[in-house]
Design a protein around this motif. Structure first.
Motif, short mmCIF file in Angstrom:
data_model
loop_
_atom_site.label_atom_id
_atom_site.label_comp_id
_atom_site.label_asym_id
_atom_site.label_seq_id
_atom_site.Cartn_x
_atom_site.Cartn_y
_atom_site.Cartn_z
N LEU A 79 0.85 -1.18 0.00
CA LEU A 79 0.00 0.00 0.00
C LEU A 79 0.89 1.24 0.00
CD1 LEU A 79 -2.80 -0.98 2.54
CD2 LEU A 79 -2.98 -0.78 0.06
N VAL A 80 0.57 2.16 -0.91
CA VAL A 80 1.40 3.35 -1.10
C VAL A 80 0.60 4.58 -0.67
CG1 VAL A 80 2.66 4.77 -2.77
CG2 VAL A 80 2.61 2.27 -3.01
N PHE A 81 1.21 5.41 0.19
CA PHE A 81 0.56 6.65 0.63
C PHE A 81 0.40 7.60 -0.55
CE2 PHE A 81 1.18 11.08 2.04
CZ PHE A 81 0.02 11.23 2.80
N THR A 82 -0.81 8.18 -0.68
CA THR A 82 -1.08 9.05 -1.81
C THR A 82 -1.48 10.47 -1.42
OG1 THR A 82 -3.38 8.27 -1.89
CG2 THR A 82 -1.77 7.14 -3.30
N GLU A 83 -2.17 10.61 -0.27
CA GLU A 83 -2.72 11.93 0.02
C GLU A 83 -3.13 12.04 1.49
OE1 GLU A 83 -6.17 14.88 -1.89
OE2 GLU A 83 -5.85 12.87 -2.67
N LEU A 84 -3.04 13.25 2.02
CA LEU A 84 -3.51 13.54 3.37
C LEU A 84 -4.73 14.44 3.27
CD1 LEU A 84 -2.92 13.33 6.48
CD2 LEU A 84 -1.76 15.53 6.24
N LEU A 85 -5.87 13.96 3.78
CA LEU A 85 -7.10 14.75 3.79
C LEU A 85 -7.20 15.47 5.12
CD1 LEU A 85 -9.62 12.20 2.24
CD2 LEU A 85 -8.10 13.82 1.07
N GLU A 86 -7.21 16.78 5.09
CA GLU A 86 -7.30 17.57 6.30
C GLU A 86 -8.75 17.96 6.55
OE1 GLU A 86 -4.44 20.56 7.02
OE2 GLU A 86 -2.99 19.74 5.61
N ASP A 87 -9.07 18.13 7.83
CA ASP A 87 -10.42 18.54 8.22
C ASP A 87 -10.76 19.86 7.53
OD1 ASP A 87 -12.73 19.35 9.51
OD2 ASP A 87 -12.12 18.54 11.44
N PRO A 88 -11.80 19.88 6.68
CA PRO A 88 -12.08 21.09 5.88
C PRO A 88 -12.59 22.27 6.69
CG PRO A 88 -13.13 19.13 4.94
CD PRO A 88 -12.70 18.78 6.33
N THR A 89 -13.11 22.05 7.90
CA THR A 89 -13.80 23.13 8.60
C THR A 89 -13.20 23.46 9.96
OG1 THR A 89 -15.41 21.59 9.53
CG2 THR A 89 -15.98 22.65 7.46
N LEU A 90 -11.92 23.13 10.15
CA LEU A 90 -11.29 23.52 11.41
C LEU A 90 -11.41 25.03 11.61
CD1 LEU A 90 -8.00 21.40 11.42
CD2 LEU A 90 -9.83 21.31 13.11
N PRO A 91 -11.64 25.51 12.86
CA PRO A 91 -11.67 24.72 14.11
C PRO A 91 -13.07 24.29 14.54
CG PRO A 91 -11.66 27.03 14.64
CD PRO A 91 -11.68 26.95 13.13
N TYR A 92 -14.03 24.25 13.59
CA TYR A 92 -15.42 24.02 13.97
C TYR A 92 -15.84 22.56 13.88
CZ TYR A 92 -15.38 29.03 13.39
OH TYR A 92 -15.07 30.35 13.49
N SER A 93 -14.95 21.71 13.44
CA SER A 93 -15.28 20.30 13.28
C SER A 93 -14.44 19.46 14.22
CB SER A 93 -15.06 19.86 11.83
OG SER A 93 -15.33 18.49 11.68
N ILE A 94 -15.09 18.60 14.98
CA ILE A 94 -14.41 17.71 15.92
C ILE A 94 -14.77 16.27 15.55
CG2 ILE A 94 -14.19 17.02 18.35
CD1 ILE A 94 -14.91 19.84 19.13
N GLY A 95 -13.78 15.41 15.57
CA GLY A 95 -14.04 14.01 15.29
C GLY A 95 -13.99 13.64 13.83
#
Length: 215
Positions: A79-95
C-alpha cells in the motif's frame, strides 16, 4: 514524555476483502513514520481491497485535537501513501474521520462533533484526476438532531448512505433515543429519504450506535 506517544501500527490483510481473481494476498504494515509523539495513527481504518483510509489524530498542546485521514492505494503487494485529507472546517469540526466508508471513487468521512452543539455532518469525497476532493457536505438537518452526533457511524452501499445519530432526541426531552438517517443518491447528490427509530417514545437509548447495511 513517552506516555504521550500515541503513534501506532496498522496491519492490513486482504485475504478475503480484495475481490481479485488471482487471489493475491496483501499484507502491509503501515506506520505513522514521522508523525511525532503526539500522533495517533490507525484509530479507524476503512479498506475496500484497493484503497485504504486511515484516521490520524494529532493531540496539540492544551489537549486540542486535529484529525486527518491518510489515503493509501494498492500497488501490487504493498500500500502506497497518496494523500492527506485535512479537516475542511477547522476549528469548527471535531471528530473528523470518526467513521468512514469507501465505495469505488467515493469516500464518506464523518465529523460527528461539529461545533457548535455537536450536530455532526458528513463529508462526501470524490476521487478526481488530481486526487480526492469534497463533492458534497451532508448536514444533520431537522428536529432532534442538534447535539445528536450525526455520523457517529456511517455505512455506504450502492445508492444508500446511512448515518447514525445516537444522541438524537426523537421525541421532546426524550434523552438521546437515537435515530439512523437514511439517504438516497439523487441527481443533485445525497438526500435524506427516511429516519429509522425504535417504536414508542423513550423505548431506546443511543439507537444506531452500531450500524451495518447489505443490499
Amino acid at each position: 514524555m513517552r506516555s504521550l506517544a500515541l503513534s501506532s501500527t496498522v496491519l492490513l490483510a486482504s485475504l478475503l476483502a480484495a475481490p481479485r481473481a488471482d487471489a493475491q494476498h496483501l499484507l502491509s504494515t503501515l506506520s505513522g513514520d514521522g508523525l511525532g509523539d503526539r500522533m495517533q495513527f490507525g484509530g479507524n481504518v476503512e479498506w475496500d481491497g484497493e484503497t485504504a483510509a486511515i484516521r490520524q489524530v494529532e493531540t496539540q498542546l492544551g489537549g486540542n485535537q486535529r484529525n486527518h485521514v491518510r489515503m493509501y492505494e494498492r500497488d501490487g503487494v504493498a500500500l502506497v501513501f497518496t494523500e492527506l485529507l485535512e479537516d475542511p472546517t477547522l476549528p469548527y469540526s471535531i471528530g473528523f474521520g470518526a467513521s468512514m466508508a469507501i465505495q469505488a471513487d467515493e469516500l464518506v468521512v464523518s465529523a460527528p462533533g461539529t461545533l457548535p452543539g455537536f450536530p455532526g455532518q458528513l463529508y462526501v469525497y470524490r476521487r478526481f484526476v488530481g486526487g480526492w476532493g469534497v463533492d458534497q457536505i451532508v448536514y444533520s438537518n431537522g428536529a432532534g438532531l442538534y447535539g445528536s452526533r450525526f455520523g457517529s457511524t456511517v455505512k455506504l452501499e450502492g445508492d444508500v448512505l446511512m448515518a447514525a445519530a445516537p444522541f438524537a432526541d426523537v421525541t421532546p426531552c426524550s434523552g438521546s433515543e437515537g435515530t439512523v438517517v437514511v439517504h438516497e443518491r439523487q441527481p443533485g447528490g445525497w438526500a435524506e429519504a427516511q429516519r429509522l427509530t425504535l417504536p414508542g417514545p423513550g423505548s431506546s437509548r443511543f439507537f444506531g450506535m452500531g450500524l451495518d447495511v447489505h443490499l
